[in-house]
Design an enzyme around this catalytic site. Structure first.
Site, PDB file in Angstrom:
ATOM      1  N   SER A 230       0.988  -1.196   0.474  1.00  0.00           N
ATOM      2  CA  SER A 230       0.395   0.032   0.261  1.00  0.00           C
ATOM      3  C   SER A 230       0.826   0.928  -0.188  1.00  0.00           C
ATOM      4  CB  SER A 230      -0.784  -0.248   1.379  1.00  0.00           C
ATOM      5  OG  SER A 230      -1.927   0.706   1.046  1.00  0.00           O
ATOM      6  N   ASP A 325      -7.471  -0.380  -8.852  1.00  0.00           N
ATOM      7  CA  ASP A 325      -6.873   0.601  -7.414  1.00  0.00           C
ATOM      8  C   ASP A 325      -7.465   2.168  -7.845  1.00  0.00           C
ATOM      9  OD1 ASP A 325      -5.345   1.432  -5.087  1.00  0.00           O
ATOM     10  OD2 ASP A 325      -3.844   0.894  -6.232  1.00  0.00           O
ATOM     11  N   HIS A 353      -7.077  -2.768  -5.023  1.00  0.00           N
ATOM     12  CA  HIS A 353      -5.968  -1.582  -4.216  1.00  0.00           C
ATOM     13  C   HIS A 353      -5.323  -3.043  -4.102  1.00  0.00           C
ATOM     14  CE1 HIS A 353      -3.570   0.172  -2.594  1.00  0.00           C
ATOM     15  NE2 HIS A 353      -3.283  -0.343  -0.619  1.00  0.00           N
TER      16      HIS A 353
END
Length: 383
Positions: A230, A325, A353
């Site tokens: 992330s 995403d 994501h």
């Protein structure tokens, strides 16, 4: 991995009751769950659940049932972790963060392969700043071993809302491959001491961390991979260039590098996949007082394209994400392919994501192949 649905259902029942009736004894409004958030109101219902689990854990520990105590402490940590989401901003959330650490390490010590905390001196801290005289906390987990040996090692770089004590499941994958596993937080999150507003602070952070890693007698220094997830993917892209000589390879899973700082993206990002106001959380994480200030300054300050990082040589770098995403633009995973050294890439149609639940399989295979391509260390001498 250690959380139980019934624990969270008990806490979230508070919000469900608030939606359907007026029988909540304490003042609560569903407006508290929308910007601007009242994070104390959000986090409060989780405390009774976590405290009950802690009491049961202590009873089990006192009775000598360490397996049950382990499970209950880790469940309590999970509940506290949910209470401090997306980051510890309010007074109660900061208490939840502190309690989650205590509960986690009380439980993790009883695992067959314990997760333990280590404090790394920040020897490369910038003089005259708050970084001085600080330590970098990391969580370490080693495979089962009966004699001294050196392990291929994964440095897991966590993200915007996931911290070093959420390392049970990822580290389980690592040790299953006979790799050592280290979890570390990024600037502006958890207990990371690096200046979140200084774009060069991660370089000092990684110098301190990687020098420590390479000094450990259980680390195979020729086989060390950094894996950023992330927002940690942003730092993974950077470390692949700034510290390429200290790493065998790097995985950037779901990170951004340039367009994530565009004012236009920050304007719409909070209306998509992330359950909270991601622009606000990013602003705080990068050291801005508010989102508007971040829109004016962040791309010029933090973009890896504008500051020339992407045009430098890098170590092996895998860029991996879902094509849909909505936290960071997928174009940011494609941009490094057009600059600097040749990269590896895998993007998944129809996934959001980080490309999960599919991506991890491909990453583990990529890391395993990379480690296998390096000569193993000589066997340790048993004196």
């Amino acid at each position: 991995m250690e959380g139980k649905l019934e624990d969270l259902e008990e806490a979230f029942a508070h919000f469900s009751e608030a939606r359907h009736c007026n029988c909540i004894q304490e003042p609560f409004s569903l407006a508290d769950l929308h910007p601007p958030y009242d994070f104390d109101a959000y986090s409060k219902p989780f405390f009774p659940v976590a405290e009950k689990l802690e009491r049961l854990a202590v009873e089990a520990e006192t009775a000598g049932d360490t397996e049950k105590a382990c499970q209950l402490f880790l469940r309590a940590a999970c509940v506290y972790r949910t209470a401090r989401q997306p980051s510890p901003q309010s007074p109660l959330q900061k208490i939840a963060w502190d309690r989650s650490k205590l509960a986690f390490f009380k439980g993790s010590k009883y695992l067959e392969n314990p997760l333990t905390e280590h404090l790394i001196p920040h020897v490369h801290a910038k003089p005259g700043t708050k970084e001085m005289y600080t330590a970098i906390p990391v969580t370490v987990r080693l495979p089962t071993h009966t004699q001294p040996q050196k392990f291929p090692t994964v440095l897991q770089i966590y993200g915007l809302d996931a911290y070093r004590i959420e390392h049970t499941m990822p580290s389980s994958h690592h040790i299953a491959h006979n790799w050592a596993s280290i979890a570390v937080e990024i600037p502006g999150t958890g207990d990371c001491p690096a200046d979140p507003h200084d774009p060069t602070s991660p370089d000092r952070l990684w110098s301190s961390v990687l020098e420590w890693v390479h000094r450990q007698d259980w680390v195979d220094s020729k086989r060390v991979v950094a894996w950023g997830v992330s927002a940690g993917g942003y730092y993974a892209m950077r470390i692949a260039h700034t510290h390429k000589g200290m790493l065998t390879g790097v995985v950037a899973q779901g990170g951004g590098c340039h367009h994530m700082f565009d004012p236009e993206w920050l304007e719409i990002a909070s209306q998509m996949e992330y359950p909270f106001d991601i622009a606000q959380v990013l602003a705080l994480k990068f050291g801005y007082p508010n989102v508007e200030d971040m829109k004016l300054d962040a791309r010029k300050r933090f973009s890896l394209l504008e500051n020339g990082i992407l045009d430098k040589p890098s170590c092996r770098l895998l860029l991996i994400n879902g094509m849909l995403d909505e936290l960071f633009p997928i174009e940011d995973c494609m941009l490094p392919l057009q600059h600097g050294s040749v990269k590896d890439a895998r993007f998944f149609q129809g996934l959001k994501h980080m490309g999960e639940p599919v991506a991890r399989k491909y990453i583990l295979e990529w890391v395993a192949e990379l480690f296998a391509s390096q000569p193993p260390p000589p066997p340790a001498l048993c004196l």
